[in-house]
Structures are given as structure tokens and as C-alpha cells.
Write an enzyme that holds these catalytic residues in place. Structure first.
Site, short mmCIF file in Angstrom:
data_model
loop_
_atom_site.label_atom_id
_atom_site.label_comp_id
_atom_site.label_asym_id
_atom_site.label_seq_id
_atom_site.Cartn_x
_atom_site.Cartn_y
_atom_site.Cartn_z
N HIS A 140 0.85 -1.21 0.00
CA HIS A 140 0.00 0.00 0.00
C HIS A 140 0.89 1.26 0.00
O HIS A 140 1.83 1.34 0.78
CB HIS A 140 -0.90 -0.03 1.25
N HIS A 142 2.86 4.24 0.81
CA HIS A 142 3.11 4.88 2.10
C HIS A 142 4.56 5.30 2.23
O HIS A 142 5.44 4.78 1.55
CB HIS A 142 2.75 3.93 3.26
ZN ZN Z 1 -4.07 -1.38 1.14
#
Ligand code: ZN
Ligand code: ZN
Ligand code: FE
Length: 323
Positions: A140, A142
Site C-alpha cells: 500500500h 506509504h
Molecule cells: Zn491497502
């Protein structure tokens, strides 16, 4: 077990964090950073998530043993944040609109201010590890923030040189280097929106890029509104160039170098961002081998001027193209 161990030979701290061995490795079936996970708000733009496997924490655990005069031990006091760039799982910073990246820059700024105000925190380190080859454990999009109880050695080295230059010339070392790069032009990628983008003369990595604020300032708190907007556009400009180099999502390490937050003044330090991408060509990675790891000297098998020309040749060609 989590503590700081002092290396009196290199004069540096090593952070031990044995609990980090239990981190999930690229989980395929579940993502704590996605809305609906129960771990993040159901609706967010950008979000600070406390690291589940922090190297530093507050209050820190008691060290596992007592140090000696030479082999010192200290508690690993600090904060480790995960900075979620977007609720969308399958995207990257480069694909987000500039208006969204502005929200990230604002979040960095707000969090910098909060962490800087904590007396235990002497350095706020904002960074991103991107790509599996860099060792990212969560896909994800980040970045991270490590709030250190001391000034990390690489920054300390920059501070020492900057201070020496300031004391002997009365000028900022970063401003002076930027002026030389501007005069030379060969390594420059862009200038505008409050920032200067260059493959530095002394690049360690073939596609290393530095973004330096045109205005002399120490940290993100001093940004004008135009610079918040400008940095968002500049970041996307660099990332799109990276992705367009070889037609795949380019891995990199991105670090923000800012003045320390230990309540001293650093008038000679100058805000900048450094990118270290591990690729040296379409299918070859650069490794930190003997000379880099054992001697501390990087061998760059390409000239910064050539790599800058290569980066200049791919779109976007101007900052105006980026939105
Ligand atoms: Zn995610
Ligand atoms: Zn400066
Ligand atoms: Fe730096």
C-alpha cells in the site's frame, strides 16, 4: 527487545529492534492500510498510522542489559509513523494528482511540527522506501517518519560541513553548491516553483536526484504556501521522470534532510530532499558491495552529467506539464 547500542569505534548508534523480525512480508490477502480494515478511518485522504513494529517508541522499553563505559546502551525513545499517501491500494505517489500530493506535504508539515515540539525528539526524519527491491514489506502506498532521540550521523556530517563553511565564508554551503550547479547547468533537471532539481556532481547512485529549496530555509515549517504547492508538483515531476526512464514503476529511497529539532539554531542548514534509486540501467541493480559497505566509498559507474541528460530526455519536460 528494543534499544540503542553504541559503537565507540564508528561513533554511532545501532538501533536493535528484534520484534521487527515478526513483520508481515507483503501480505496478499489483507491490508491494514486499506479502508475497511478496522485499523484506519473508513474515509481518509492521507493519514498518520502508528507503526505496528516501531524501532523507536514512547515511552521506550527498558534496555535488555546494562551498558559499560565503552559499550553503552540507551533506551530507544522516539516515534515511528507510517504515512499513508492515499486510501487506494494499487497506486503510487507518482500517479496521484498534484492537488492530492499537496495534502501529503501539509501532513508532513503538521506532523513535523508536532514531533519537533517533543523535547525528547532531536531529529524528525521523513522518508519513503519504494519498491520490493528496496525491501518494502507493505505494498500500500506509504512513507514513514522516524523521530529520533539524537541527530543521525549522516545529517550530523552535513551539519558539520555546513557549519564550517558558514564560519569561514559567512555563507550557506548548500546555497553555494546550488549556485555552482546553476552556473554549470549540465546536471540540472529543473528550476522553479521554489525548488531546484539536480543530479548532484557527487552522486553516489547513477540516478540520484536532489531537490533543494531555492530559498534558504531549514525545514518544512518555514515553507510559504506557494512552496507547499510547488514541492508537490516538483515531487511528481521527479517521480514521473523516473517512471518514464524504463517504462516501469521506478523503485527509490526518498529522504527529507531538514534541520534538527533539538532546540538549537542551525542557520547554516538548508532544506533538501535526496532520492537514491537502486537501478543503474534497465535491468541492472546497484548493490552496496565491499567498497561501499566496507570502506564507505561509493563507486558510481556512470557520470552524473550523462544520467542527468538521460533524465532530461524523458517527459515531463517542464513543470507546467505536471498536474
Ligand atoms: Zn491497502
Ligand atoms: Zn542555503
Ligand atoms: Fe543531504
Amino acid at each position: 527487545m528494543s534499544e540503542l547500542r553504541w559503537n565507540p569505534i564508528l561513533r554511532e548508534w545501532v538501533a536493535t529492534a528484534t520484534h521487527r523480525m515478526d513483520r508481515p512480508q507483503l501480505p496478499k490477502d489483507w491490508c491494514p492500510f486499506c479502508p475497511g480494515s478496522g485499523r484506519v478511518p473508513d474515509d481518509y485522504d492521507v493519514y498518520i498510522y502508528p507503526n505496528d513494529f516501531p524501532t523507536f517508541r514512547m515511552p521506550p522499553p527498558k534496555p535488555s542489559m546494562e551498558g559499560t563505559g565503552l559499550l553503552q546502551v540507551a533506551p530507544s525513545a522516539g516515534v515511528c509513523d507510517v504515512v499513508l499517501y492515499t486510501p487506494e491500494h494499487d497506486t503510487t505517489l507518482a500517479q496521484l494528482p498534484v492537488s492530492h500530493i499537496v495534502k501529503l506535504v501539509r501532513l508532513w508539515r503538521r506532523r513535523f511540527r508536532e514531533l519537533a515540539s517533543m523535547p525528547e525528539i532531536h531529529y524528525v526524519f521523513i522518508f519513503e522506501n519504494k519498491g520490493e527491491v528496496i525491501g518494502v514489506t507493505m505494498p500500500h502506498p506509504h512513507g514513514q517518519i522516524y523521530a529520533f532521540p539524537y541527530i543521525p550521523p549522516k545529517v550530523q556530517r552535513e551539519l558539520d560541513s555546513a557549519q564550517e563553511h558558514y564560519e569561514s565564508t559567512g555563507r550557506c554551503l548548500f546555497c553555494d553548491v546550488m549556485e555552482e550547479e546553476k552556473r554549470d547547468r549540465r546536471r540540472v533537471l529543473a528550476e522553479g516553483e521554489g525548488f531546484f532539481v539536480v543530479v548532484p556532481f557527487y552522486a553516489r547512485w547513477p540516478f540520484e536526484v536532489h531537490i533543494t529549496s531555492l530559498r534558504h530555509m531549514g525545514n518544512i515549517e518555514e515553507f510559504w504556501e506557494e512552496e507547499i504547492q510547488g514541492l508537490a508538483r516538483i515531487l511528481k515531476f521527479v517521480l514521473l521522470k523516473y517512471n518514464n526512464l524504463y517504462g516501469f514503476s521506478f523503485p527509490y529511497i526518498m529522504v527529507l534532510h531538514q534541520a534538527p529539532t533539538d532546540s538549537r539554531d542551525y542557520p547554516y542548514y538548508h532544506f533538501h530532499i535526496e532520492f537514491y534509486p537502486p537501478y543503474r540501467s534497465r535491468d541492472k541493480l546497484k548493490y552496496l558491495a565491499g567498497c561501499e559497505s566496507g570502506a564507505g566509498t561509493f563507486i558510481n559507474d556512470s557520470a552524473a552529467e550523462e544520467k542527468a541528460a538521460q533524465l532530461r530526455a524523458v517527459p515531463p519536460h517542464t513543470l507546467e506539464e505536471v498536474d
